[in-house]
Design a protein around this motif. Structure first.
Motif, PDB file in Angstrom:
ATOM      1  N   GLU A  39       2.047  -8.061  -5.709  1.00  0.00           N
ATOM      2  CA  GLU A  39       3.205  -8.308  -6.565  1.00  0.00           C
ATOM      3  C   GLU A  39       4.088  -9.448  -6.067  1.00  0.00           C
ATOM      4  O   GLU A  39       4.873 -10.001  -6.832  1.00  0.00           O
ATOM      5  CB  GLU A  39       4.068  -7.043  -6.658  1.00  0.00           C
ATOM      6  CG  GLU A  39       3.378  -5.852  -7.311  1.00  0.00           C
ATOM      7  CD  GLU A  39       3.293  -5.975  -8.821  1.00  0.00           C
ATOM      8  OE1 GLU A  39       3.665  -7.034  -9.367  1.00  0.00           O
ATOM      9  OE2 GLU A  39       2.847  -5.000  -9.458  1.00  0.00           O
ATOM     10  N   LEU A  40       3.962  -9.788  -4.792  1.00  0.00           N
ATOM     11  CA  LEU A  40       4.841 -10.796  -4.201  1.00  0.00           C
ATOM     12  C   LEU A  40       4.197 -12.171  -4.298  1.00  0.00           C
ATOM     13  O   LEU A  40       3.047 -12.307  -4.702  1.00  0.00           O
ATOM     14  CB  LEU A  40       5.182 -10.385  -2.771  1.00  0.00           C
ATOM     15  CG  LEU A  40       5.907  -9.036  -2.665  1.00  0.00           C
ATOM     16  CD1 LEU A  40       6.348  -8.765  -1.238  1.00  0.00           C
ATOM     17  CD2 LEU A  40       7.087  -8.932  -3.620  1.00  0.00           C
ATOM     18  N   PRO A  41       4.929 -13.244  -3.964  1.00  0.00           N
ATOM     19  CA  PRO A  41       4.447 -14.602  -4.267  1.00  0.00           C
ATOM     20  C   PRO A  41       3.065 -14.905  -3.695  1.00  0.00           C
ATOM     21  O   PRO A  41       2.775 -14.565  -2.535  1.00  0.00           O
ATOM     22  CB  PRO A  41       5.506 -15.497  -3.615  1.00  0.00           C
ATOM     23  CG  PRO A  41       6.736 -14.674  -3.602  1.00  0.00           C
ATOM     24  CD  PRO A  41       6.272 -13.264  -3.360  1.00  0.00           C
ATOM     25  N   PRO A  42       2.192 -15.532  -4.475  1.00  0.00           N
ATOM     26  CA  PRO A  42       0.884 -15.951  -3.964  1.00  0.00           C
ATOM     27  C   PRO A  42       1.065 -16.862  -2.747  1.00  0.00           C
ATOM     28  O   PRO A  42       1.930 -17.728  -2.720  1.00  0.00           O
ATOM     29  CB  PRO A  42       0.270 -16.719  -5.135  1.00  0.00           C
ATOM     30  CG  PRO A  42       0.998 -16.233  -6.347  1.00  0.00           C
ATOM     31  CD  PRO A  42       2.381 -15.907  -5.880  1.00  0.00           C
ATOM     32  N   GLY A  43       0.258 -16.637  -1.732  1.00  0.00           N
ATOM     33  CA  GLY A  43       0.344 -17.449  -0.524  1.00  0.00           C
ATOM     34  C   GLY A  43       1.331 -16.937   0.497  1.00  0.00           C
ATOM     35  O   GLY A  43       1.387 -17.446   1.624  1.00  0.00           O
ATOM     36  N   LEU A  44       2.145 -15.909   0.144  1.00  0.00           N
ATOM     37  CA  LEU A  44       3.116 -15.381   1.105  1.00  0.00           C
ATOM     38  C   LEU A  44       2.394 -14.722   2.281  1.00  0.00           C
ATOM     39  O   LEU A  44       2.793 -14.870   3.436  1.00  0.00           O
ATOM     40  CB  LEU A  44       4.043 -14.370   0.425  1.00  0.00           C
ATOM     41  CG  LEU A  44       5.077 -13.695   1.307  1.00  0.00           C
ATOM     42  CD1 LEU A  44       6.068 -14.714   1.877  1.00  0.00           C
ATOM     43  CD2 LEU A  44       5.840 -12.613   0.531  1.00  0.00           C
ATOM     44  N   PHE A  45       1.313 -14.025   1.971  1.00  0.00           N
ATOM     45  CA  PHE A  45       0.574 -13.319   3.010  1.00  0.00           C
ATOM     46  C   PHE A  45      -0.678 -14.099   3.392  1.00  0.00           C
ATOM     47  O   PHE A  45      -1.246 -14.805   2.578  1.00  0.00           O
ATOM     48  CB  PHE A  45       0.199 -11.920   2.523  1.00  0.00           C
ATOM     49  CG  PHE A  45       1.395 -11.081   2.179  1.00  0.00           C
ATOM     50  CD1 PHE A  45       2.323 -10.725   3.145  1.00  0.00           C
ATOM     51  CD2 PHE A  45       1.619 -10.666   0.876  1.00  0.00           C
ATOM     52  CE1 PHE A  45       3.446  -9.974   2.831  1.00  0.00           C
ATOM     53  CE2 PHE A  45       2.723  -9.896   0.541  1.00  0.00           C
ATOM     54  CZ  PHE A  45       3.634  -9.551   1.517  1.00  0.00           C
TER      55      PHE A  45
END
Length: 259
Positions: free
Chosen positions: A247-253
């Motif tokens: 659910e969180l921004p792509p590329g954050l993890f």
């Protein structure tokens, strides 16, 4: 308004008498709100709650591995979403004040003042404001409240409180909490004119910031109240990767999914 959650019963996270399959849960709750300014006044960009299971009578000791958390994030997709956001937050606060073992919030009086200013809150906002004022001597049956800006030190900024109390700061998450970034996300939102891709980028970023804050205050408040403790604390980054990577921004993890 966008709502993201991993809760099986997001409308009644602490349990409800009308669902026989639910049991009452002891969920320490960390809260965070992110605001922007508009010409018409404050705009609630996001509100988040992170819920951590705790024991009824003894301290829960955490490992350094990612923490299993429940979460709820309420996110603006339009500048007029403050009213429905506050209404949804109000419904959570009604339950949390009564059913959570404890509530943690950083500089809560500031957020509560703005909630009263926008005049969209109801019994939840009113009740939690009263509970906050009485948190040194909480009435029976009301959640214990801890303000991580006042009760465990005198750190105006949550990042400073986290440093002082040994919680690791996750470099990837810090920018999403910055007030100037939240204001910039508001400007992107108002210029998006309903574009789904642009709005998802806005809400994902706001969710990352609000959830990271709510996670941090949950751990700080839980330790202060002897509900939680650790030798090496789990990080918000790893725990949010496990709980909300999709659910969180792509590329954050660094990975596509937590293992």
């Amino acid at each position: 308004m966008r709502r993201i959650t991993n809760l099986a019963w997001p409308d009644t996270p602490y349990g409800a008498t009308d669902h026989l399959v639910q049991r009452k849960k002891r969920l320490l709750t960390g809260l965070a709100l992110l605001w922007a300014d508009s010409n018409g006044g404050p705009v609630l960009m996001g509100a988040a709650a992170v819920l951590v299971p705790v024991h009824r009578t003894k301290t829960t000791y955490l490992a350094a591995s990612p923490l299993h958390i429940g979460y709820l994030a309420l996110l603006a997709e339009h500048e007029d979403d403050t009213r429905p956001l506050v209404k949804a937050l109000d419904e959570l606060l009604v339950q949390a004040r009564r059913d959570a073992p404890a509530l943690a919030w950083h500089s809560a009086a500031d957020d509560q003042h703005v909630l009263h200013t926008v005049r969209h809150g109801g019994a939840g906002v009113t009740g939690i404001t009263a509970a906050w004022k009485a948190r040194k001597t909480p009435p029976k049956g009301i959640a214990r409240c801890v303000d991580t800006a006042l009760d465990i030190g005198d750190d105006a900024l949550l990042v400073d409180a986290a440093r002082h109390h040994g919680l690791p700061l996750d470099a990837a998450l810090i920018p999403h909490q910055d007030q100037s970034h939240v204001q910039q996300r508001y400007q992107v939102m108002t210029a998006a004119h309903g574009d789904p891709a642009a709005l998802r980028a806005v809400t994902g970023s706001i969710a990352a910031g609000a959830l990271a804050q709510a996670y941090t205050v949950a751990l700080l408040g839980g330790r202060h109240l002897h509900l939680l403790d650790w030798v090496e604390p789990p990080t918000a980054y790893a725990s949010l990767e496990r709980a909300a990577w999709d659910e969180l921004p792509p590329g954050l993890f660094r990975t596509t999914a937590a293992t």
